[in-house]
Design a protein around this motif. Structure first.
Motif, PDB file in Angstrom:
ATOM      1  N   ARG A 157       9.895  20.125   4.896  1.00  0.00           N
ATOM      2  CA  ARG A 157       9.527  19.793   6.271  1.00  0.00           C
ATOM      3  C   ARG A 157       9.863  18.334   6.573  1.00  0.00           C
ATOM      4  NH1 ARG A 157       3.748  23.070   7.207  1.00  0.00           N
ATOM      5  NH2 ARG A 157       4.764  25.105   7.573  1.00  0.00           N
ATOM      6  N   VAL A 158      10.365  18.099   7.780  1.00  0.00           N
ATOM      7  CA  VAL A 158      10.858  16.782   8.138  1.00  0.00           C
ATOM      8  C   VAL A 158       9.723  15.796   8.412  1.00  0.00           C
ATOM      9  CG1 VAL A 158      11.028  17.206  10.631  1.00  0.00           C
ATOM     10  CG2 VAL A 158      12.657  15.648   9.499  1.00  0.00           C
ATOM     11  N   ILE A 159       8.535  16.304   8.692  1.00  0.00           N
ATOM     12  CA  ILE A 159       7.345  15.451   8.791  1.00  0.00           C
ATOM     13  C   ILE A 159       6.483  15.710   7.571  1.00  0.00           C
ATOM     14  CG2 ILE A 159       5.238  14.953  10.069  1.00  0.00           C
ATOM     15  CD1 ILE A 159       7.590  13.986  11.589  1.00  0.00           C
ATOM     16  N   SER A 160       6.317  14.687   6.761  1.00  0.00           N
ATOM     17  CA  SER A 160       5.467  14.777   5.573  1.00  0.00           C
ATOM     18  C   SER A 160       4.938  13.390   5.266  1.00  0.00           C
ATOM     19  CB  SER A 160       6.259  15.318   4.371  1.00  0.00           C
ATOM     20  OG  SER A 160       7.275  14.401   3.997  1.00  0.00           O
ATOM     21  N   SER A 161       3.956  13.318   4.394  1.00  0.00           N
ATOM     22  CA  SER A 161       3.323  12.031   4.103  1.00  0.00           C
ATOM     23  C   SER A 161       4.324  11.011   3.582  1.00  0.00           C
ATOM     24  CB  SER A 161       2.186  12.228   3.095  1.00  0.00           C
ATOM     25  OG  SER A 161       1.202  13.088   3.629  1.00  0.00           O
ATOM     26  N   HIS A 162       5.184  11.425   2.640  1.00  0.00           N
ATOM     27  CA  HIS A 162       6.095  10.436   2.057  1.00  0.00           C
ATOM     28  C   HIS A 162       7.232  10.086   3.004  1.00  0.00           C
ATOM     29  CE1 HIS A 162       8.285  14.160   1.009  1.00  0.00           C
ATOM     30  NE2 HIS A 162       9.363  13.412   0.889  1.00  0.00           N
ATOM     31  N   LEU A 163       7.688  11.029   3.822  1.00  0.00           N
ATOM     32  CA  LEU A 163       8.744  10.704   4.772  1.00  0.00           C
ATOM     33  C   LEU A 163       8.231   9.810   5.894  1.00  0.00           C
ATOM     34  CD1 LEU A 163      10.685  14.081   5.038  1.00  0.00           C
ATOM     35  CD2 LEU A 163      11.522  11.928   4.066  1.00  0.00           C
ATOM     36  N   LEU A 164       6.963   9.911   6.218  1.00  0.00           N
ATOM     37  CA  LEU A 164       6.402   9.033   7.240  1.00  0.00           C
ATOM     38  C   LEU A 164       6.462   7.571   6.814  1.00  0.00           C
ATOM     39  CD1 LEU A 164       3.344  11.055   8.599  1.00  0.00           C
ATOM     40  CD2 LEU A 164       5.455  10.489   9.809  1.00  0.00           C
ATOM     41  N   ASP A 165       6.466   7.305   5.523  1.00  0.00           N
ATOM     42  CA  ASP A 165       6.653   5.930   5.052  1.00  0.00           C
ATOM     43  C   ASP A 165       8.008   5.394   5.510  1.00  0.00           C
ATOM     44  OD1 ASP A 165       4.201   6.024   3.763  1.00  0.00           O
ATOM     45  OD2 ASP A 165       5.063   6.509   1.807  1.00  0.00           O
ATOM     46  N   GLU A 166       9.041   6.231   5.412  1.00  0.00           N
ATOM     47  CA  GLU A 166      10.377   5.807   5.833  1.00  0.00           C
ATOM     48  C   GLU A 166      10.465   5.679   7.345  1.00  0.00           C
ATOM     49  OE1 GLU A 166      13.677   7.858   4.238  1.00  0.00           O
ATOM     50  OE2 GLU A 166      13.088   7.547   2.141  1.00  0.00           O
ATOM     51  N   GLU A 188      -0.104  21.681  13.661  1.00  0.00           N
ATOM     52  CA  GLU A 188      -1.298  21.163  12.995  1.00  0.00           C
ATOM     53  C   GLU A 188      -0.920  20.344  11.763  1.00  0.00           C
ATOM     54  OE1 GLU A 188      -3.523  24.663  12.211  1.00  0.00           O
ATOM     55  OE2 GLU A 188      -4.297  24.846  14.274  1.00  0.00           O
ATOM     56  N   TRP A 189       0.089  20.806  11.036  1.00  0.00           N
ATOM     57  CA  TRP A 189       0.572  20.097   9.849  1.00  0.00           C
ATOM     58  C   TRP A 189       1.083  18.707  10.228  1.00  0.00           C
ATOM     59  CZ3 TRP A 189       1.915  20.841   4.503  1.00  0.00           C
ATOM     60  CH2 TRP A 189       2.896  19.989   4.021  1.00  0.00           C
ATOM     61  N   MET A 190       1.943  18.641  11.243  1.00  0.00           N
ATOM     62  CA  MET A 190       2.526  17.367  11.633  1.00  0.00           C
ATOM     63  C   MET A 190       1.455  16.401  12.130  1.00  0.00           C
ATOM     64  SD  MET A 190       6.279  18.345  13.289  1.00  0.00           S
ATOM     65  CE  MET A 190       5.629  19.191  14.733  1.00  0.00           C
ATOM     66  N   SER A 191       0.538  16.902  12.927  1.00  0.00           N
ATOM     67  CA  SER A 191      -0.537  16.044  13.430  1.00  0.00           C
ATOM     68  C   SER A 191      -1.421  15.546  12.295  1.00  0.00           C
ATOM     69  CB  SER A 191      -1.382  16.801  14.452  1.00  0.00           C
ATOM     70  OG  SER A 191      -0.634  17.066  15.626  1.00  0.00           O
ATOM     71  N   ALA A 192      -1.704  16.422  11.323  1.00  0.00           N
ATOM     72  CA  ALA A 192      -2.546  16.030  10.195  1.00  0.00           C
ATOM     73  C   ALA A 192      -1.865  14.949   9.348  1.00  0.00           C
ATOM     74  CB  ALA A 192      -2.883  17.244   9.337  1.00  0.00           C
ATOM     75  N   CYS A 193      -0.564  15.100   9.123  1.00  0.00           N
ATOM     76  CA  CYS A 193       0.179  14.096   8.346  1.00  0.00           C
ATOM     77  C   CYS A 193       0.167  12.747   9.063  1.00  0.00           C
ATOM     78  CB  CYS A 193       1.619  14.552   8.128  1.00  0.00           C
ATOM     79  SG  CYS A 193       1.819  15.936   6.982  1.00  0.00           S
ATOM     80  N   LEU A 194       0.395  12.772  10.359  1.00  0.00           N
ATOM     81  CA  LEU A 194       0.415  11.531  11.129  1.00  0.00           C
ATOM     82  C   LEU A 194      -0.973  10.910  11.212  1.00  0.00           C
ATOM     83  CD1 LEU A 194       2.868  12.809  13.848  1.00  0.00           C
ATOM     84  CD2 LEU A 194       3.179  10.651  12.612  1.00  0.00           C
ATOM     85  N   ARG A 236       2.512  19.312  20.838  1.00  0.00           N
ATOM     86  CA  ARG A 236       3.089  17.983  20.756  1.00  0.00           C
ATOM     87  C   ARG A 236       2.227  17.068  19.891  1.00  0.00           C
ATOM     88  NH1 ARG A 236       3.848  15.977  26.859  1.00  0.00           N
ATOM     89  NH2 ARG A 236       1.568  16.098  26.679  1.00  0.00           N
ATOM     90  N   ALA A 237       2.896  16.132  19.247  1.00  0.00           N
ATOM     91  CA  ALA A 237       2.219  15.057  18.522  1.00  0.00           C
ATOM     92  C   ALA A 237       2.944  13.768  18.878  1.00  0.00           C
ATOM     93  CB  ALA A 237       2.257  15.304  17.013  1.00  0.00           C
ATOM     94  N   ILE A 238       2.259  12.848  19.531  1.00  0.00           N
ATOM     95  CA  ILE A 238       2.858  11.599  19.981  1.00  0.00           C
ATOM     96  C   ILE A 238       2.044  10.461  19.391  1.00  0.00           C
ATOM     97  CG2 ILE A 238       3.558  10.222  21.979  1.00  0.00           C
ATOM     98  CD1 ILE A 238       3.657  12.809  23.600  1.00  0.00           C
ATOM     99  N   TYR A 239       2.681   9.700  18.531  1.00  0.00           N
ATOM    100  CA  TYR A 239       1.960   8.676  17.761  1.00  0.00           C
ATOM    101  C   TYR A 239       2.657   7.319  17.857  1.00  0.00           C
ATOM    102  CZ  TYR A 239      -1.391  11.842  15.590  1.00  0.00           C
ATOM    103  OH  TYR A 239      -2.419  12.721  15.375  1.00  0.00           O
ATOM    104  N   ARG A 240       1.842   6.280  17.858  1.00  0.00           N
ATOM    105  CA  ARG A 240       2.338   4.923  17.935  1.00  0.00           C
ATOM    106  C   ARG A 240       2.377   4.299  16.542  1.00  0.00           C
ATOM    107  NH1 ARG A 240       3.998   4.024  22.662  1.00  0.00           N
ATOM    108  NH2 ARG A 240       2.046   3.817  23.796  1.00  0.00           N
ATOM    109  N   ARG A 241       3.435   3.594  16.274  1.00  0.00           N
ATOM    110  CA  ARG A 241       3.540   2.812  15.030  1.00  0.00           C
ATOM    111  C   ARG A 241       2.722   1.539  15.188  1.00  0.00           C
ATOM    112  NH1 ARG A 241       3.929  -0.598  11.260  1.00  0.00           N
ATOM    113  NH2 ARG A 241       5.824  -0.861   9.988  1.00  0.00           N
ATOM    114  N   ILE A 242       1.773   1.307  14.300  1.00  0.00           N
ATOM    115  CA  ILE A 242       0.904   0.143  14.390  1.00  0.00           C
ATOM    116  C   ILE A 242       1.264  -0.853  13.286  1.00  0.00           C
ATOM    117  CG2 ILE A 242      -0.965   1.470  15.440  1.00  0.00           C
ATOM    118  CD1 ILE A 242      -2.347   1.527  12.737  1.00  0.00           C
ATOM    119  N   PRO A 243       0.950  -2.135  13.489  1.00  0.00           N
ATOM    120  CA  PRO A 243       1.259  -3.124  12.447  1.00  0.00           C
ATOM    121  C   PRO A 243       0.445  -2.869  11.190  1.00  0.00           C
ATOM    122  CG  PRO A 243       0.794  -4.170  14.571  1.00  0.00           C
ATOM    123  CD  PRO A 243       0.395  -2.739  14.690  1.00  0.00           C
ATOM    124  N   ARG A 244       0.989  -3.294  10.086  1.00  0.00           N
ATOM    125  CA  ARG A 244       0.261  -3.178   8.822  1.00  0.00           C
ATOM    126  C   ARG A 244      -0.920  -4.125   8.841  1.00  0.00           C
ATOM    127  NH1 ARG A 244       1.729  -0.973   4.086  1.00  0.00           N
ATOM    128  NH2 ARG A 244       3.889  -0.756   4.810  1.00  0.00           N
TER     129      ARG A 244
END
Length: 245
Positions: A157-166, A188-194, A236-244
């Motif tokens: 799957r193209v959305i996953s915990s480790h790919l979200l790092d990239e 639900e999977w994509m939203s949960a990962c995000l 839909r899942a729409i998420y903002r990238r936040i600073p570390r």
């Protein structure tokens, strides 16, 4: 796309999908044979966007449509953000060729338009860092990806915990990740990962309502239009990238 990028030698006639048929999805973990830049600085922007080069400002790609399919989203976004460079990344060779021809035809038929979109055949799950620098992107799209229903294939799957790092690496703080599917379980999977990732937060209802791009998720792509015709639902899942922190 350089040879006909300004419409020269191209009839402006849109390509027909029936000549570019391909399997609905490809295995993203398999080895494919296509050129991959060693680093983002090796990407030949002038080949993709000749109208923007040479340029003293050295513009960079800001929007990436991952698994762009037949390019419907790029075509809709292009006139909304005419000064923003966008690229679609597609693994299937025939589909990639269709999008190339579609863009060239649109450029030829509409002088001065669609100069800011392009496509490349690549596997974003493997080679995203080869194309984009840290914090380069403002928007990333993952629309109607392969659900990979079997549990053993969830790693594809193209959305996953480790790919979200990239993806978080490539997205600038404040950038937006858009995902959509008509498969409830995948949604639900994509939203949960995000939701679980420390560098993403869900956009508020007010933010989504004010975002002109959000509405396109359910209408711009061929997949979205098919879902609408069949009376299906888009998650839909729409998420903002936040600073570390």
């Amino acid at each position: 796309m350089a040879s006909a990028a300004n419409g020269g030698g191209h009839s402006g006639r849109l390509p027909r999908k029936r000549f570019y048929r391909a399997r609905a999805h490809s295995n993203p973990l398999s080895d494919s044979h296509f050129p991959v830049p060693l680093r983002p600085s090796d990407v030949d922007y002038a080949q993709h966007y000749p109208s923007f080069f040479p340029a003293t400002s050295s513009p960079k790609i800001r929007f990436a449509d991952i698994g762009c399919g037949f390019g419907g989203l790029l075509v809709k976004l292009s006139p909304l953000f005419p000064d923003t460079l966008m690229i679609g990344m597609e693994l299937r060779d025939k589909v990639t060729e269709f999008v190339k021809e579609r863009i060239l035809a649109l450029r030829a038929a509409n002088p001065g338009q669609y100069k800011n979109i392009s496509v490349v055949r690549s596997n974003a799950m493997k080679y995203l860092p080869n194309y984009f620098e840290k914090g380069q992107l403002e928007k990333m799209f993952f629309l109607f990806p392969d659900p990979h229903f079997k549990e053993k294939n969830h790693r594809r799957r193209v959305i996953s915990s480790h790919l979200l790092d990239e993806y978080a690496y490539a997205l600038a703080p404040g950038g937006t990740l858009y995902a959509a599917t008509d498969v409830e379980e995948l949604g639900e999977w994509m939203s949960a990962c995000l939701e679980a990732h420390p560098l993403f937060r869900a956009c508020s209802d007010e933010e989504v309502a004010a975002d002109p791009v959000a509405a396109l998720l359910c209408s711009a792509t061929e997949e979205a239009q098919k879902v609408a015709r069949n009376g299906g639902q888009t998650y839909r899942a729409i998420y903002r990238r936040i600073p570390r922190q």
